[in-house]
Design a protein around this motif. Structure first.
Motif, PDB file in Angstrom:
ATOM      1  N   TYR A 245       0.831  -1.203   0.000  1.00 20.07           N
ATOM      2  CA  TYR A 245       0.000   0.000   0.000  1.00 20.07           C
ATOM      3  C   TYR A 245       0.868   1.257   0.000  1.00 20.07           C
ATOM      4  O   TYR A 245       0.678   2.162  -0.811  1.00 20.07           O
ATOM      5  CB  TYR A 245      -0.929  -0.003   1.221  1.00 20.07           C
ATOM      6  N   ASP A 286      -2.538   6.036   7.438  1.00 25.24           N
ATOM      7  CA  ASP A 286      -3.602   5.691   6.498  1.00 25.24           C
ATOM      8  C   ASP A 286      -3.370   4.343   5.818  1.00 25.24           C
ATOM      9  O   ASP A 286      -4.036   4.016   4.839  1.00 25.24           O
ATOM     10  CB  ASP A 286      -3.742   6.777   5.433  1.00 25.24           C
ATOM     11  N   LYS A 288      -3.327   0.484   4.654  1.00 24.45           N
ATOM     12  CA  LYS A 288      -4.341  -0.557   4.553  1.00 24.45           C
ATOM     13  C   LYS A 288      -3.686  -1.885   4.203  1.00 24.45           C
ATOM     14  O   LYS A 288      -2.636  -1.925   3.569  1.00 24.45           O
ATOM     15  CB  LYS A 288      -5.368  -0.218   3.467  1.00 24.45           C
ATOM     16  N   THR A 289      -4.321  -2.962   4.627  1.00 19.18           N
ATOM     17  CA  THR A 289      -3.881  -4.287   4.219  1.00 19.18           C
ATOM     18  C   THR A 289      -4.479  -4.612   2.859  1.00 19.18           C
ATOM     19  O   THR A 289      -5.255  -3.837   2.306  1.00 19.18           O
ATOM     20  CB  THR A 289      -4.319  -5.348   5.245  1.00 19.18           C
ATOM     21  N   GLY A 292      -8.144  -4.315   2.629  1.00 21.37           N
ATOM     22  CA  GLY A 292      -8.716  -2.996   2.870  1.00 21.37           C
ATOM     23  C   GLY A 292      -8.876  -2.620   4.322  1.00 21.37           C
ATOM     24  O   GLY A 292      -9.366  -1.528   4.637  1.00 21.37           O
ATOM     25  N   SER A 293      -8.457  -3.478   5.264  1.00 23.05           N
ATOM     26  CA  SER A 293      -8.593  -3.148   6.679  1.00 23.05           C
ATOM     27  C   SER A 293      -7.435  -2.262   7.140  1.00 23.05           C
ATOM     28  O   SER A 293      -6.377  -2.195   6.503  1.00 23.05           O
ATOM     29  CB  SER A 293      -8.650  -4.424   7.518  1.00 23.05           C
ATOM     30  N   ASN A 294      -7.638  -1.608   8.264  1.00 22.37           N
ATOM     31  CA  ASN A 294      -6.664  -0.671   8.820  1.00 22.37           C
ATOM     32  C   ASN A 294      -5.397  -1.415   9.240  1.00 22.37           C
ATOM     33  O   ASN A 294      -5.462  -2.415   9.954  1.00 22.37           O
ATOM     34  CB  ASN A 294      -7.295   0.038  10.021  1.00 22.37           C
ATOM     35  N   ASN A 295      -4.226  -0.906   8.836  1.00 26.09           N
ATOM     36  CA  ASN A 295      -2.962  -1.554   9.200  1.00 26.09           C
ATOM     37  C   ASN A 295      -2.043  -0.616   9.984  1.00 26.09           C
ATOM     38  O   ASN A 295      -0.887  -0.946  10.210  1.00 26.09           O
ATOM     39  CB  ASN A 295      -2.234  -2.056   7.945  1.00 26.09           C
ATOM     40  N   TYR A 296      -2.538   0.557  10.387  1.00 26.83           N
ATOM     41  CA  TYR A 296      -1.740   1.493  11.177  1.00 26.83           C
ATOM     42  C   TYR A 296      -1.457   0.869  12.537  1.00 26.83           C
ATOM     43  O   TYR A 296      -2.369   0.464  13.248  1.00 26.83           O
ATOM     44  CB  TYR A 296      -2.498   2.803  11.319  1.00 26.83           C
ATOM     45  N   SER A 324       0.977   7.866   4.032  1.00 25.59           N
ATOM     46  CA  SER A 324       1.723   6.807   3.353  1.00 25.59           C
ATOM     47  C   SER A 324       2.667   7.301   2.269  1.00 25.59           C
ATOM     48  O   SER A 324       3.424   6.504   1.713  1.00 25.59           O
ATOM     49  CB  SER A 324       0.737   5.800   2.757  1.00 25.59           C
TER      50      SER A 324
END
Length: 643
Positions: A245, A286, A288-289, A292-296, A324
């Protein structure tokens, strides 16, 4: 027909299938002092395993509350727990933190408290704080590997290993900046793995275990410089780098690995066990995996970790928390932090318990059938009776006498009986309260010892078991449904004379009989006046009827008070009561909802009245058996009914 402006066909669907719903009767509630878990927040537990996972194992200070909860869960599978902690200024509990220099109180009660007050960061506590207050947080350690060089690297200079020694010396080395405690060094030509125990300076360190092999000097010029690896190198497939991402956005170096460790083994039983691993989470706010899920990393930890909260970026000035498009940095060595300064606080006061018990006061917020007093005294018992059970009128307050009334209380014969009655007399009269006669002795598998525990968790459990095997309007007492679990012995086993005195005062004896086990031998409520409601089964019958019928009746709100609506109500209630009658809950009933009680005056006040008359079934408390001997020539019809 609904109003229409122009000709057409309108289809209406009218639902006349409303029934009286089944209502829950098996959920209990407790305010409990525990070593871990969210404070001041209702948490639903369905087993003892979940209770331990969420609130920790018991110790001497928490055993009474913990085992009351666990004993209930031995019969049922629905218990709301609110963790109680001391909240006084001088003795408050606090969360463990990573900054050992800061001894100020830092307390985060639960998830809501963190989101509302701390999610923007916490100053002077280091990068992380333990998820919940308590000393258990001090067993935690966290290790962050922020880039590939922290994952693995090659040491500079000449590194000397000596056979059968934990000492490693260097020449032209930089141990202080290239290594961190816990790192793995591949020692000698055989690349034997050894962990770093201490780092004295750039030229001297100590291994946790001895190096065994030929004396050797590894150096850069000969291409034999030793490799160092992050302590948790083998727990991950590859080094952190740049996520897909962030790469697409033009950034780099955002990935990181994070491990939470049980350093002292208080959680898992084994020291230095990794209890959580987070692979390739991102420094980009910001990120994302692939799905589409949050990866922060901050959000991942806060949302999914059971043990830690984010407090601050471990390495500032490296764009951590930026978008990012940035290039993210990280130190060449892992960031390791031990948690310190966690505290359980003083034993909670009655005010602390009452604050948590009030989480069950509103029937519209939470549906419970029992509120357990655990080992609480008169103050808490009165609050549960007067301000929760009597206020809600849909649950029972479950009370046990105080520990000192029954445990090792034998200064004279009958002292236990007198003290229990005195305790009961300090409580108010209420059909929404039940009191038992004591405490039981049971095994504590978590600490390998035996403890005395109040019986009110078992009493509520017996009622749940009765609901499961029969119905709420059956008595939970006696040889068929009143057998307790996990009782080694009773602190006080009342004899017949004592049982008579206890029962006259509304106290339900719990007894142990040879070959029968330990059982509940009474089914009274705390209602002082003679009434059908002085029995547990009658009170619980009416709780079920009132809760179920009132739930169904609310759908009559804002309808017209006419014969159609009143007939609907009767047709709703009467089949339900016939079903209860068929299941032996009531002897007879009558529902009146017509013009006799819904007069014109009632209708003009916008009211609706339904009168429901019930003849409740009664449990047998006393059995009289008459054996009559007669002469051979006497006809039985002459004597039957004469005695």
């Amino acid at each position: 027909m609904p109003f229409q402006v122009s000709p057409g066909v309108n289809v209406s669907e009218i639902d006349l299938t409303t029934i009286v719903p089944a209502v829950g009767t098996t959920t209990a509630a407790i305010a409990a002092h525990t070593v871990w878990g969210p404070a001041n927040l209702r948490v639903l537990c369905d087993s003892e395993d979940v209770l331990v996972q969420q609130f920790g194992k018991p110790n001497t200070n928490t055993a009474s509350d913990f085992f009351t909860a666990a004993n209930f869960l031995a019969y049922g599978n629905s218990l709301y727990v609110v963790r109680v902690i001391d909240q006084t200024t001088s003795g408050t509990a606090r969360n463990a933190q990573c900054n050992s220099a800061n001894t100020a109180d830092t307390i985060i009660y639960n998830d809501d408290d963190y989101q509302e007050n701390h999610s923007g960061g916490i100053s002077n506590v280091g990068g992380w704080v333990a998820k919940y207050p308590g000393e258990l947080g001090n067993t935690l350690r966290i290790s962050v590997c922020a880039n590939a060089s922290a994952f693995t690297s090659t040491l500079t200079g000449n590194v000397a290993f000596s056979n059968n020694s934990t000492t490693v010396t260097g020449n032209g080395t930089s141990f202080s900046s290239e290594l961190t405690v816990g790192d793995i060094i591949l020692c000698g030509p055989d690349k034997i793995e050894r962990k770093v125990k201490t780092i004295t300076n750039d030229y001297l360190l100590t291994l946790k275990n001895k190096y065994v092999g030929n004396n050797v000097v590894a150096n850069g010029s000969s291409g034999t410089s030793p490799t160092r690896r992050w302590e948790f190198y083998n727990d991950f497939d590859s080094a952190p780098g740049t996520s897909d991402y962030v790469s697409r956005q033009g950034g780099s170096g955002d990935e990181m690995h994070i491990v939470v460790i049980d350093q002292d083994g208080l959680i898992t039983g084994t020291a230095n066990t990794a209890i959580e691993r987070w692979s390739k989470v991102s420094k980009a706010s910001d990120a994302k995996t692939a799905d589409g899920s949050n990866n922060y990393y901050k959000d991942v930890i806060n949302n999914r970790s059971q043990w830690v909260w984010w407090a601050a970026h471990v390495q500032t000035g490296k764009n951590w928390g930026g978008v990012s498009t940035k290039s993210f940095g990280g130190l060449a060595t892992p960031s390791n932090a031990e948690f310190v300064n966690g505290r359980d606080g003083n034993a909670p006061a009655d005010a602390d318990y009452i604050r948590c018990l009030n989480k069950f006061q509103n029937a519209d917020e939470v549906d419970v059938s029992f509120v357990l007093n655990a080992g609480g005294g008169v103050t808490r018992a009165l609050h549960i009776i007067d301000n929760i059970a009597e206020y809600r009128k849909d649950c029972l307050a479950m009370i046990s006498p105080e520990r000192t009334d029954v445990v090792n209380n034998s200064s004279y014969i009958g002292k236990e009986r007198d003290d229990i009655i005195s305790f009961r007399n300090s409580l108010t009269s209420s059909s929404y309260a039940v009191i038992d006669s004591g405490w039981k002795y049971q095994y504590d598998k978590y600490n390998d010892l035996y403890r005395y525990v109040p019986l009110n968790g078992d009493m509520a459990g017996l009622m749940v078991r009765t609901d499961t095997t029969r119905d709420p309007w059956y008595s939970p007492a006696g040889y068929n449904r009143g057998i307790l679990k996990n009782a080694i012995k009773l602190a006080y086993n009342p004899g017949k004379a004592d049982r008579d005195q206890l029962y006259k005062n509304g106290i339900n004896p719990v007894i142990t009989q040879p070959g029968q086990g330990t059982l509940l031998f009474g089914d009274k409520t705390l209602l002082a006046k003679p009434s059908a409601f002085d029995r547990i089964n009658v009170r619980r019958l009416f709780i079920v009827l009132e809760k179920a019928i009132s739930t169904a009746a609310k759908f009559s709100l804002f309808e017209f008070n006419d014969e159609f609506t009143r007939a609907q109500f009767r047709n709703l209630v009467e089949p339900f009561l016939r079903d209860v009658q068929g299941r032996r809950g009531i002897y007879d009933f009558r529902v009146v909802c017509d013009e006799t009680n819904n007069t014109g005056e009632v209708i003009d006040r916008n009211e609706f009245i339904g009168d429901i008359y019930i003849k409740p079934a009664r449990s047998i408390n006393f059995i009289q058996l008459n054996f009559v001997a007669v002469r051979t020539g006497v006809e039985f019809s002459e004597v039957v009914g004469q005695f």
